[in-house]
Design a protein around this motif. Sequence first.
Motif, PDB file in Angstrom:
ATOM      1  N   PHE A  37       1.817   9.945  -0.575  1.00  0.00           N
ATOM      2  CA  PHE A  37       0.388  10.649  -1.026  1.00  0.00           C
ATOM      3  C   PHE A  37       0.867  11.453  -2.126  1.00  0.00           C
ATOM      4  O   PHE A  37       1.882  11.889  -2.516  1.00  0.00           O
ATOM      5  N   ARG A  38      -0.119  11.936  -2.567  1.00  0.00           N
ATOM      6  CA  ARG A  38       0.166  12.937  -4.100  1.00  0.00           C
ATOM      7  C   ARG A  38      -1.083  14.051  -4.134  1.00  0.00           C
ATOM      8  O   ARG A  38      -1.918  13.996  -3.457  1.00  0.00           O
ATOM      9  N   GLN A  39      -0.435  15.293  -4.516  1.00  0.00           N
ATOM     10  CA  GLN A  39      -1.452  16.422  -4.629  1.00  0.00           C
ATOM     11  C   GLN A  39      -1.341  16.856  -6.058  1.00  0.00           C
ATOM     12  O   GLN A  39      -0.220  17.568  -6.362  1.00  0.00           O
ATOM     13  N   ALA A  40      -2.387  16.799  -6.810  1.00  0.00           N
ATOM     14  CA  ALA A  40      -2.279  17.571  -8.086  1.00  0.00           C
ATOM     15  C   ALA A  40      -2.987  18.812  -7.806  1.00  0.00           C
ATOM     16  O   ALA A  40      -3.501  19.204  -7.118  1.00  0.00           O
ATOM     17  N   PRO A  41      -2.564  19.776  -9.097  1.00  0.00           N
ATOM     18  CA  PRO A  41      -2.903  20.971  -8.848  1.00  0.00           C
ATOM     19  C   PRO A  41      -4.427  21.282  -8.717  1.00  0.00           C
ATOM     20  O   PRO A  41      -5.279  20.771  -9.410  1.00  0.00           O
ATOM     21  N   GLY A  42      -4.972  22.207  -7.863  1.00  0.00           N
ATOM     22  CA  GLY A  42      -6.143  22.426  -7.733  1.00  0.00           C
ATOM     23  C   GLY A  42      -6.851  21.291  -6.942  1.00  0.00           C
ATOM     24  O   GLY A  42      -8.085  21.535  -6.638  1.00  0.00           O
ATOM     25  N   PRO A  88      -1.278  10.348 -17.685  1.00  0.00           N
ATOM     26  CA  PRO A  88      -1.376  11.700 -17.336  1.00  0.00           C
ATOM     27  C   PRO A  88      -1.744  12.089 -16.030  1.00  0.00           C
ATOM     28  O   PRO A  88      -1.637  12.903 -15.162  1.00  0.00           O
ATOM     29  N   GLU A  89      -2.762  11.451 -15.534  1.00  0.00           N
ATOM     30  CA  GLU A  89      -3.482  11.768 -14.552  1.00  0.00           C
ATOM     31  C   GLU A  89      -2.504  11.473 -13.080  1.00  0.00           C
ATOM     32  O   GLU A  89      -3.089  11.578 -11.856  1.00  0.00           O
ATOM     33  N   ASP A  90      -1.703  10.757 -13.390  1.00  0.00           N
ATOM     34  CA  ASP A  90      -0.739  10.541 -12.244  1.00  0.00           C
ATOM     35  C   ASP A  90       0.012  11.791 -11.966  1.00  0.00           C
ATOM     36  O   ASP A  90       0.897  11.929 -10.859  1.00  0.00           O
ATOM     37  N   THR A  91       0.187  12.853 -12.708  1.00  0.00           N
ATOM     38  CA  THR A  91       0.924  13.965 -12.696  1.00  0.00           C
ATOM     39  C   THR A  91       0.302  14.815 -11.244  1.00  0.00           C
ATOM     40  O   THR A  91      -0.678  15.195 -11.102  1.00  0.00           O
ATOM     41  N   ALA A  92       1.268  14.970 -10.412  1.00  0.00           N
ATOM     42  CA  ALA A  92       1.258  15.402  -9.119  1.00  0.00           C
ATOM     43  C   ALA A  92       2.652  15.657  -8.337  1.00  0.00           C
ATOM     44  O   ALA A  92       3.604  15.280  -8.840  1.00  0.00           O
ATOM     45  N   VAL A  93       2.302  16.373  -7.167  1.00  0.00           N
ATOM     46  CA  VAL A  93       3.704  16.310  -6.331  1.00  0.00           C
ATOM     47  C   VAL A  93       3.403  15.125  -5.573  1.00  0.00           C
ATOM     48  O   VAL A  93       2.180  15.022  -4.938  1.00  0.00           O
ATOM     49  N   TYR A  94       4.357  14.307  -5.350  1.00  0.00           N
ATOM     50  CA  TYR A  94       4.222  13.040  -4.497  1.00  0.00           C
ATOM     51  C   TYR A  94       5.182  13.422  -3.174  1.00  0.00           C
ATOM     52  O   TYR A  94       6.304  14.009  -3.028  1.00  0.00           O
ATOM     53  N   TYR A  95       4.414  12.958  -2.063  1.00  0.00           N
ATOM     54  CA  TYR A  95       5.248  13.329  -0.780  1.00  0.00           C
ATOM     55  C   TYR A  95       4.998  12.072  -0.113  1.00  0.00           C
ATOM     56  O   TYR A  95       4.059  10.984   0.130  1.00  0.00           O
ATOM     57  N   CYS A  96       6.110  11.661   0.911  1.00  0.00           N
ATOM     58  CA  CYS A  96       6.131  10.652   1.732  1.00  0.00           C
ATOM     59  C   CYS A  96       5.847  10.932   2.953  1.00  0.00           C
ATOM     60  O   CYS A  96       5.999  12.385   3.559  1.00  0.00           O
ATOM     61  N   ALA A  97       5.250  10.028   3.874  1.00  0.00           N
ATOM     62  CA  ALA A  97       5.056  10.506   5.185  1.00  0.00           C
ATOM     63  C   ALA A  97       5.085   9.280   6.202  1.00  0.00           C
ATOM     64  O   ALA A  97       5.135   8.062   5.612  1.00  0.00           O
ATOM     65  N   ALA A  98       5.450   9.549   7.458  1.00  0.00           N
ATOM     66  CA  ALA A  98       5.594   8.501   8.344  1.00  0.00           C
ATOM     67  C   ALA A  98       4.437   8.379   9.521  1.00  0.00           C
ATOM     68  O   ALA A  98       4.232   9.544   9.926  1.00  0.00           O
ATOM     69  N   ARG A  99       4.267   7.298   9.767  1.00  0.00           N
ATOM     70  CA  ARG A  99       3.311   7.216  10.771  1.00  0.00           C
ATOM     71  C   ARG A  99       3.935   6.343  12.046  1.00  0.00           C
ATOM     72  O   ARG A  99       4.302   5.255  11.946  1.00  0.00           O
ATOM     73  N   GLN A 117       8.983  16.989   1.885  1.00  0.00           N
ATOM     74  CA  GLN A 117       8.592  18.259   1.053  1.00  0.00           C
ATOM     75  C   GLN A 117       8.126  17.947  -0.248  1.00  0.00           C
ATOM     76  O   GLN A 117       7.571  18.818  -0.853  1.00  0.00           O
ATOM     77  N   GLY A 118       8.378  16.625  -0.806  1.00  0.00           N
ATOM     78  CA  GLY A 118       7.638  16.480  -1.953  1.00  0.00           C
ATOM     79  C   GLY A 118       8.475  16.443  -3.297  1.00  0.00           C
ATOM     80  O   GLY A 118       9.581  17.142  -3.058  1.00  0.00           O
ATOM     81  N   THR A 119       8.002  15.588  -4.181  1.00  0.00           N
ATOM     82  CA  THR A 119       8.748  15.510  -5.486  1.00  0.00           C
ATOM     83  C   THR A 119       7.761  15.486  -6.647  1.00  0.00           C
ATOM     84  O   THR A 119       6.610  14.824  -6.520  1.00  0.00           O
ATOM     85  N   GLN A 120       8.111  16.316  -7.668  1.00  0.00           N
ATOM     86  CA  GLN A 120       7.101  16.490  -8.697  1.00  0.00           C
ATOM     87  C   GLN A 120       7.437  15.352  -9.846  1.00  0.00           C
ATOM     88  O   GLN A 120       8.140  15.010 -10.108  1.00  0.00           O
ATOM     89  N   VAL A 121       6.213  14.844  -9.969  1.00  0.00           N
ATOM     90  CA  VAL A 121       6.064  13.878 -11.201  1.00  0.00           C
ATOM     91  C   VAL A 121       5.163  14.300 -12.392  1.00  0.00           C
ATOM     92  O   VAL A 121       4.039  14.738 -11.927  1.00  0.00           O
ATOM     93  N   THR A 122       5.432  14.511 -13.469  1.00  0.00           N
ATOM     94  CA  THR A 122       5.028  14.995 -14.663  1.00  0.00           C
ATOM     95  C   THR A 122       4.814  13.815 -15.791  1.00  0.00           C
ATOM     96  O   THR A 122       5.912  13.454 -16.246  1.00  0.00           O
TER      97      THR A 122
END
Length: 125
Positions: A37-42, A88-99, A117-122
């Motif tokens: 998953f990813r989460q961009a600012p805001g 540029p729109e891929d900029t986000a914190v990227y998280y991995c998750a287990a199901r 905990q996530g890793t930043q991609v800019t």
Amino acid sequence: QVQLVESGGGFVQAGGSLRLSCAASGRTFSSYGMGWFRQAPGKEREFVAVVDWSGGSTYYADSVKGRFTISRDNAKNTVYLSMNNLKPEDTAVYYCAARIGALLSFGAMADYDYWGQGTQVTVSA
């Protein structure tokens, strides 16, 4: 309990590539579906990609289809996200998750049981 640790984020120019890794603890890694998953600012956290326990089935968000590839190495307890032609729109914190269990549903945060905990991609223009 499963612990997930992401790595490989960084700063890249548009059109460039990065490969993210997510190392998992635990002996049952091969039984988990693994997602990114990813989460961009805001913005809300959004689904990017998922791979089933065997690596044989993968699904992607439309925004990354054809550019990103998810894969896993069960011998190394690691899942990867190869990202090409970054924008540029891929900029986000990227998280991995287990199901735990089958990929009957995988696009929502609630579908996953463990998170890193996530890793930043800019990505610069």
